[in-house]
Design a protein around this motif. Structure first.
Motif, PDB file in Angstrom:
ATOM      1  N   ASP A 200      55.679 133.107  -5.662  1.00 36.55           N
ATOM      2  CA  ASP A 200      55.784 131.660  -5.919  1.00 36.55           C
ATOM      3  C   ASP A 200      55.414 130.861  -4.669  1.00 36.55           C
ATOM      4  OD1 ASP A 200      56.530 132.098  -8.510  1.00 36.55           O
ATOM      5  OD2 ASP A 200      58.687 131.904  -8.145  1.00 36.55           O
ATOM      6  N   THR A 201      55.868 131.333  -3.516  1.00 38.78           N
ATOM      7  CA  THR A 201      55.553 130.639  -2.262  1.00 38.78           C
ATOM      8  C   THR A 201      54.054 130.669  -1.977  1.00 38.78           C
ATOM      9  OG1 THR A 201      57.720 131.218  -1.349  1.00 38.78           O
ATOM     10  CG2 THR A 201      55.992 130.573   0.213  1.00 38.78           C
ATOM     11  N   GLU A 202      53.446 131.854  -2.139  1.00 41.44           N
ATOM     12  CA  GLU A 202      52.017 131.988  -1.897  1.00 41.44           C
ATOM     13  C   GLU A 202      51.214 131.166  -2.902  1.00 41.44           C
ATOM     14  OE1 GLU A 202      50.437 133.432   0.536  1.00 41.44           O
ATOM     15  OE2 GLU A 202      52.293 134.083   1.503  1.00 41.44           O
ATOM     16  N   ARG A 203      51.658 131.155  -4.143  1.00 43.88           N
ATOM     17  CA  ARG A 203      50.967 130.390  -5.175  1.00 43.88           C
ATOM     18  C   ARG A 203      51.035 128.887  -4.866  1.00 43.88           C
ATOM     19  NH1 ARG A 203      53.678 132.047  -8.923  1.00 43.88           N
ATOM     20  NH2 ARG A 203      52.346 133.792  -9.593  1.00 43.88           N
ATOM     21  N   LYS A 204      52.194 128.432  -4.437  1.00 42.64           N
ATOM     22  CA  LYS A 204      52.352 127.023  -4.102  1.00 42.64           C
ATOM     23  C   LYS A 204      51.441 126.640  -2.939  1.00 42.64           C
ATOM     24  CE  LYS A 204      55.789 123.577  -2.750  1.00 42.64           C
ATOM     25  NZ  LYS A 204      57.227 123.328  -2.411  1.00 42.64           N
ATOM     26  N   ASN A 205      51.379 127.479  -1.916  1.00 46.02           N
ATOM     27  CA  ASN A 205      50.513 127.194  -0.761  1.00 46.02           C
ATOM     28  C   ASN A 205      49.043 127.148  -1.168  1.00 46.02           C
ATOM     29  OD1 ASN A 205      52.730 127.102   0.942  1.00 46.02           O
ATOM     30  ND2 ASN A 205      52.571 129.265   1.530  1.00 46.02           N
ATOM     31  N   ALA A 206      48.652 128.105  -2.031  1.00 39.45           N
ATOM     32  CA  ALA A 206      47.257 128.144  -2.484  1.00 39.45           C
ATOM     33  C   ALA A 206      46.920 126.902  -3.311  1.00 39.45           C
ATOM     34  CB  ALA A 206      47.003 129.411  -3.295  1.00 39.45           C
ATOM     35  N   GLU A 207      47.828 126.505  -4.191  1.00 40.09           N
ATOM     36  CA  GLU A 207      47.587 125.331  -5.027  1.00 40.09           C
ATOM     37  C   GLU A 207      47.517 124.062  -4.182  1.00 40.09           C
ATOM     38  OE1 GLU A 207      50.706 125.444  -7.870  1.00 40.09           O
ATOM     39  OE2 GLU A 207      49.724 126.936  -9.163  1.00 40.09           O
ATOM     40  N   GLU A 208      48.357 123.963  -3.153  1.00 42.88           N
ATOM     41  CA  GLU A 208      48.323 122.790  -2.273  1.00 42.88           C
ATOM     42  C   GLU A 208      47.001 122.731  -1.501  1.00 42.88           C
ATOM     43  OE1 GLU A 208      51.759 123.066   0.175  1.00 42.88           O
ATOM     44  OE2 GLU A 208      53.134 122.286  -1.349  1.00 42.88           O
ATOM     45  N   THR A 209      46.531 123.901  -1.032  1.00 38.64           N
ATOM     46  CA  THR A 209      45.254 123.942  -0.307  1.00 38.64           C
ATOM     47  C   THR A 209      44.096 123.535  -1.211  1.00 38.64           C
ATOM     48  OG1 THR A 209      46.060 125.714   1.137  1.00 38.64           O
ATOM     49  CG2 THR A 209      43.677 125.415   0.991  1.00 38.64           C
ATOM     50  N   ILE A 210      44.083 124.067  -2.423  1.00 38.66           N
ATOM     51  CA  ILE A 210      43.027 123.736  -3.383  1.00 38.66           C
ATOM     52  C   ILE A 210      43.086 122.262  -3.755  1.00 38.66           C
ATOM     53  CG2 ILE A 210      42.184 124.155  -5.736  1.00 38.66           C
ATOM     54  CD1 ILE A 210      43.129 127.064  -5.402  1.00 38.66           C
ATOM     55  N   ALA A 211      44.293 121.735  -3.943  1.00 43.07           N
ATOM     56  CA  ALA A 211      44.435 120.318  -4.294  1.00 43.07           C
ATOM     57  C   ALA A 211      43.927 119.416  -3.165  1.00 43.07           C
ATOM     58  CB  ALA A 211      45.899 120.006  -4.602  1.00 43.07           C
ATOM     59  N   THR A 212      44.200 119.804  -1.916  1.00 43.41           N
ATOM     60  CA  THR A 212      43.716 119.023  -0.773  1.00 43.41           C
ATOM     61  C   THR A 212      42.194 119.046  -0.698  1.00 43.41           C
ATOM     62  OG1 THR A 212      45.739 119.504   0.475  1.00 43.41           O
ATOM     63  CG2 THR A 212      43.815 118.775   1.728  1.00 43.41           C
ATOM     64  N   GLN A 213      41.624 120.242  -0.882  1.00 45.22           N
ATOM     65  CA  GLN A 213      40.165 120.365  -0.866  1.00 45.22           C
ATOM     66  C   GLN A 213      39.529 119.567  -2.004  1.00 45.22           C
ATOM     67  OE1 GLN A 213      39.613 124.609  -1.048  1.00 45.22           O
ATOM     68  NE2 GLN A 213      39.950 124.901   1.144  1.00 45.22           N
ATOM     69  N   LYS A 214      40.159 119.598  -3.163  1.00 46.43           N
ATOM     70  CA  LYS A 214      39.658 118.844  -4.310  1.00 46.43           C
ATOM     71  C   LYS A 214      39.688 117.346  -4.032  1.00 46.43           C
ATOM     72  CE  LYS A 214      40.781 117.672  -9.093  1.00 46.43           C
ATOM     73  NZ  LYS A 214      41.789 117.769 -10.161  1.00 46.43           N
ATOM     74  N   ALA A 215      40.803 116.864  -3.476  1.00 42.77           N
ATOM     75  CA  ALA A 215      40.924 115.436  -3.173  1.00 42.77           C
ATOM     76  C   ALA A 215      39.883 114.997  -2.151  1.00 42.77           C
ATOM     77  CB  ALA A 215      42.332 115.133  -2.654  1.00 42.77           C
ATOM     78  N   ASP A 216      39.644 115.836  -1.142  1.00 36.94           N
ATOM     79  CA  ASP A 216      38.625 115.509  -0.135  1.00 36.94           C
ATOM     80  C   ASP A 216      37.239 115.459  -0.761  1.00 36.94           C
ATOM     81  OD1 ASP A 216      40.562 115.381   1.794  1.00 36.94           O
ATOM     82  OD2 ASP A 216      40.237 117.423   2.534  1.00 36.94           O
ATOM     83  N   ALA A 217      36.938 116.420  -1.634  1.00 40.31           N
ATOM     84  CA  ALA A 217      35.625 116.454  -2.284  1.00 40.31           C
ATOM     85  C   ALA A 217      35.433 115.245  -3.190  1.00 40.31           C
ATOM     86  CB  ALA A 217      35.466 117.749  -3.073  1.00 40.31           C
ATOM     87  N   GLU A 218      36.486 114.874  -3.917  1.00 43.94           N
ATOM     88  CA  GLU A 218      36.401 113.698  -4.792  1.00 43.94           C
ATOM     89  C   GLU A 218      36.211 112.426  -3.979  1.00 43.94           C
ATOM     90  OE1 GLU A 218      39.138 115.193  -8.584  1.00 43.94           O
ATOM     91  OE2 GLU A 218      40.022 113.988  -6.983  1.00 43.94           O
ATOM     92  N   LYS A 219      36.880 112.331  -2.845  1.00 47.37           N
ATOM     93  CA  LYS A 219      36.736 111.163  -1.970  1.00 47.37           C
ATOM     94  C   LYS A 219      35.308 111.053  -1.462  1.00 47.37           C
ATOM     95  CE  LYS A 219      38.551 109.099   2.281  1.00 47.37           C
ATOM     96  NZ  LYS A 219      39.487 109.267   3.423  1.00 47.37           N
ATOM     97  N   ARG A 220      34.738 112.195  -1.045  1.00 44.01           N
ATOM     98  CA  ARG A 220      33.353 112.176  -0.554  1.00 44.01           C
ATOM     99  C   ARG A 220      32.386 111.783  -1.669  1.00 44.01           C
ATOM    100  NH1 ARG A 220      35.108 116.923   2.104  1.00 44.01           N
ATOM    101  NH2 ARG A 220      34.134 118.208   0.490  1.00 44.01           N
ATOM    102  N   ALA A 221      32.630 112.267  -2.879  1.00 46.25           N
ATOM    103  CA  ALA A 221      31.747 111.931  -4.008  1.00 46.25           C
ATOM    104  C   ALA A 221      31.800 110.444  -4.319  1.00 46.25           C
ATOM    105  CB  ALA A 221      32.149 112.745  -5.246  1.00 46.25           C
TER     106      ALA A 221
END
Length: 257
Positions: A200-221
């Protein structure tokens, strides 16, 4: 300055303006023609690139047309055979027609480019969402594999007392790890709880990292749409107004004259 030098300069000035202006207009129009040598009319990225390149160089023909008109006005003030001969050329009317055509082109570019930019942004956002979902799925699969491998490793240690003692004595396992293993051996259910908590801890960290990368990509777009789409459309509108003032006013005055 001698009178002869003054007359020579007066003759050269309108000629220089007309020649420089003509070169500016012709060179850019040739560039516009090159853009269409290998057309890809159905490709949105090609359309965006062509419009951006055309607008980026759009002010050069406008300046060239102004040079031509100023050169013809100056030529009318110089009573020399060469300059008077230049004034007989239909360059002003041609300049007015070219300016009117370019005004219409740049005006049509405004809604066309805005539409393409927002459609392109929408597709980019969908692609970013799809990539984020794929990364989330991959992370979940990788985590599941790692959990099963960890379960197998711990289970193997618990089943082999000699190997476990050797791992502890050699320092491969810390005191905390050894305590955990002892807990797992005394209470097998705690192993599942431990692995679930870790997963659960690893999954949460992975999801947070992916969400941050997604938000950055959407901002750039979204920023790209503002910078390349809206900026280009506004510049195109300004160019359309500028060419209209020169072209349509010139044609109207020519008809009235």
């Amino acid at each position: 300055m001698k009178a002869g030098s003054q007359r020579q300069l007066a003759s050269l000035t309108p000629l220089s303006l007309i020649v420089a202006g003509s070169i500016m207009v012709i060179s850019v129009l040739l560039d516009y023609g090159v853009f269409l040598l290998w057309p890809q009319f159905l490709e949105r990225q090609w359309q965006l690139q062509v419009v951006s390149n055309t607008v980026d160089r759009g002010v050069v023909p406008l300046v060239g047309i102004v040079f031509i008109l100023v050169g013809f006005w100056a030529a009318e003030q110089v009573p020399t055979p060469l300059v008077q001969g230049i004034t007989r050329l239909p360059l002003p009317m041609t300049a007015f027609i070219v300016a009117s055509i370019l005004s219409l082109v740049f005006l049509l570019f405004v809604p066309f480019h805005l539409r393409n930019s927002f459609v392109d942004r929408s597709e980019n956002l969908k692609s970013i969402q799809t990539q984020a979902e794929q990364l989330t799925t991959q992370a979940a699969q990788t985590l599941e594999t790692q959990v099963e491998q960890e379960r197998a490793r711990i289970t193997a240690l618990l089943k082999n007392e000699q190997q476990l003692n050797q791992a502890i004595s050699s320092g491969q396992l810390s005191v905390d790890q050894a305590t955990l293993l002892q807990q797992f051996r005394d209470n097998p259910a705690s192993l599942d709880e431990y692995l679930t908590q870790q997963a659960d801890t690893e999954r949460k960290n992975a999801e947070e990292t992916i969400a941050t990368q997604k938000a950055d990509a959407e901002k750039r777009a979204k920023e790209a749409t503002v910078k390349t789409g809206i900026r280009t459309a506004l510049n195109s509108l300004i160019l359309a107004v500028g060419y209209a003032v020169v072209g349509w006013t010139g044609l109207r005055n020519s008809r009235n004259g």
